[in-house]
Design a protein around this motif. Structure first.
Motif, PDB file in Angstrom:
ATOM      1  N   GLY A 133       0.765  -1.245   0.000  1.00 36.74           N
ATOM      2  CA  GLY A 133       0.000   0.000   0.000  1.00 36.74           C
ATOM      3  C   GLY A 133       0.791   1.287   0.000  1.00 36.74           C
ATOM      4  N   CYS A 134       1.938   1.313  -0.642  1.00 43.33           N
ATOM      5  CA  CYS A 134       2.700   2.559  -0.727  1.00 43.33           C
ATOM      6  C   CYS A 134       1.842   3.625  -1.420  1.00 43.33           C
ATOM      7  N   ASP A 135       1.856   4.841  -0.900  1.00 42.96           N
ATOM      8  CA  ASP A 135       0.948   5.868  -1.418  1.00 42.96           C
ATOM      9  C   ASP A 135       1.283   6.344  -2.828  1.00 42.96           C
ATOM     10  N   PHE A 136       2.462   6.032  -3.322  1.00 41.44           N
ATOM     11  CA  PHE A 136       2.844   6.438  -4.678  1.00 41.44           C
ATOM     12  C   PHE A 136       2.593   5.337  -5.707  1.00 41.44           C
ATOM     13  N   CYS A 137       2.086   4.197  -5.282  1.00 34.02           N
ATOM     14  CA  CYS A 137       2.074   2.993  -6.127  1.00 34.02           C
ATOM     15  C   CYS A 137       0.704   2.710  -6.730  1.00 34.02           C
ATOM     16  N   SER A 138       0.625   2.705  -8.046  1.00 33.15           N
ATOM     17  CA  SER A 138      -0.649   2.404  -8.692  1.00 33.15           C
ATOM     18  C   SER A 138      -1.000   0.925  -8.558  1.00 33.15           C
ATOM     19  N   THR A 139      -0.007   0.048  -8.394  1.00 30.26           N
ATOM     20  CA  THR A 139      -0.289  -1.377  -8.227  1.00 30.26           C
ATOM     21  C   THR A 139      -1.079  -1.617  -6.948  1.00 30.26           C
ATOM     22  N   SER A 140      -0.626  -1.049  -5.833  1.00 27.42           N
ATOM     23  CA  SER A 140      -1.353  -1.199  -4.567  1.00 27.42           C
ATOM     24  C   SER A 140      -2.764  -0.621  -4.685  1.00 27.42           C
ATOM     25  N   HIS A 141      -2.869   0.550  -5.296  1.00 21.32           N
ATOM     26  CA  HIS A 141      -4.173   1.192  -5.438  1.00 21.32           C
ATOM     27  C   HIS A 141      -5.095   0.354  -6.325  1.00 21.32           C
ATOM     28  N   HIS A 142      -4.584  -0.076  -7.459  1.00 17.77           N
ATOM     29  CA  HIS A 142      -5.397  -0.768  -8.452  1.00 17.77           C
ATOM     30  C   HIS A 142      -6.006  -2.051  -7.904  1.00 17.77           C
ATOM     31  N   PHE A 143      -5.266  -2.763  -7.078  1.00 16.04           N
ATOM     32  CA  PHE A 143      -5.754  -4.034  -6.538  1.00 16.04           C
ATOM     33  C   PHE A 143      -6.165  -3.913  -5.070  1.00 16.04           C
ATOM     34  N   LYS A 144      -6.342  -2.683  -4.597  1.00 17.24           N
ATOM     35  CA  LYS A 144      -6.843  -2.400  -3.255  1.00 17.24           C
ATOM     36  C   LYS A 144      -6.057  -3.138  -2.173  1.00 17.24           C
ATOM     37  N   LYS A 145      -4.730  -3.024  -2.274  1.00 12.70           N
ATOM     38  CA  LYS A 145      -3.786  -3.612  -1.309  1.00 12.70           C
ATOM     39  C   LYS A 145      -3.936  -5.131  -1.183  1.00 12.70           C
ATOM     40  N   ARG A 146      -4.322  -5.773  -2.273  1.00 14.27           N
ATOM     41  CA  ARG A 146      -4.423  -7.239  -2.298  1.00 14.27           C
ATOM     42  C   ARG A 146      -3.407  -7.778  -3.292  1.00 14.27           C
ATOM     43  N   HIS A 147      -2.990  -8.993  -3.075  1.00 13.07           N
ATOM     44  CA  HIS A 147      -2.147  -9.700  -4.032  1.00 13.07           C
ATOM     45  C   HIS A 147      -2.937 -10.881  -4.556  1.00 13.07           C
ATOM     46  N   ILE A 148      -2.995 -11.012  -5.860  1.00 12.23           N
ATOM     47  CA  ILE A 148      -3.711 -12.120  -6.492  1.00 12.23           C
ATOM     48  C   ILE A 148      -2.668 -13.039  -7.108  1.00 12.23           C
ATOM     49  N   LYS A 149      -2.492 -14.200  -6.518  1.00 10.33           N
ATOM     50  CA  LYS A 149      -1.519 -15.174  -7.006  1.00 10.33           C
ATOM     51  C   LYS A 149      -2.114 -15.877  -8.222  1.00 10.33           C
ATOM     52  N   LEU A 150      -1.399 -15.828  -9.341  1.00  9.32           N
ATOM     53  CA  LEU A 150      -1.876 -16.464 -10.566  1.00  9.32           C
ATOM     54  C   LEU A 150      -1.290 -17.859 -10.756  1.00  9.32           C
ATOM     55  N   PHE A 151      -0.056 -18.055 -10.323  1.00 13.32           N
ATOM     56  CA  PHE A 151       0.623 -19.328 -10.548  1.00 13.32           C
ATOM     57  C   PHE A 151       1.429 -19.717  -9.318  1.00 13.32           C
TER      58      PHE A 151
END
Length: 184
Positions: A133-151
């Motif tokens: 959830g770093c405030d400068f990070c679009s990745t954290s924002h885009h996935f609402k501080k979640r990690h989605i494991k694909l593999f």
């Protein structure tokens, strides 16, 4: 990542009911040009926007509001689940889930996006999002501080081995996953 010219050529070549564009914040101008043209020339084609650029929709800038008005759907977050729901609601398409695979065309890397490639590279995505959830990070924002494991690690290894065998001339690969080194 087509040029606007390639995009227009493709639209004229075939008949589309839906066009989905994924973009980043840096591509806003290009996506605006494509969206304006699409809605002017093909007003009945549904426009779906996705990718990290959708984090711009949290702001109220005039250009962002115009783009929101041009879009029919906005996919914020993981796109596969979004499109499964979209297809079911739009056309009643609902079927068994296939196993997720990665069989991507090798990326051409060039200096400052010119057309002269420096090298080609295999690209893999092992997960989406980030829990930090770093405030400068679009990745954290885009996935609402979640990690989605694909593999799993084993699945990722098998995918890399298969693509390396398929493209033996390529000497470089990249794995995209913001939390990759945080997971054993």
């Amino acid at each position: 990542n087509p040029s606007p010219t390639d995009f227009k050529r493709e639209m004229r070549r075939d008949s589309y009911q839906v066009v989905a564009l994924t973009f980043t914040q840096l591509m806003l101008g290009k996506v605006m040009e494509m969206a304006r043209w699409l809605k002017r020339e093909y007003p009945d084609v549904e426009l779906v926007l996705g990718g990290y650029g959708t984090s711009l929709f949290t702001e109220k800038f005039p250009l962002v509001e115009e783009l929101r008005g041009l879009s029919d759907q906005i996919c914020e977050g993981e796109g596969l689940a979004f499109f499964r729901t979209y297809l079911k609601e739009r056309w009643g398409v609902d079927g068994p889930l296939r196993k997720l695979t990665q069989d991507l065309v090798p990326a051409r890397n060039s200096l400052f996006r010119n057309r002269r490639p420096l090298f080609r590279q295999l690209v893999f995505v092992s997960g989406l999002g980030c829990v930090h959830g770093c405030d400068f990070c679009s990745t954290s924002h885009h996935f609402k501080k979640r990690h989605i494991k694909l593999f799993s690690g084993e699945e990722l290894f098998k995918s890399i081995a298969a693509q390396a065998a398929r493209h033996p001339d390529i000497q470089s690969a990249v794995i995209y996953d913001a939390d990759f080194l945080a997971r054993r």
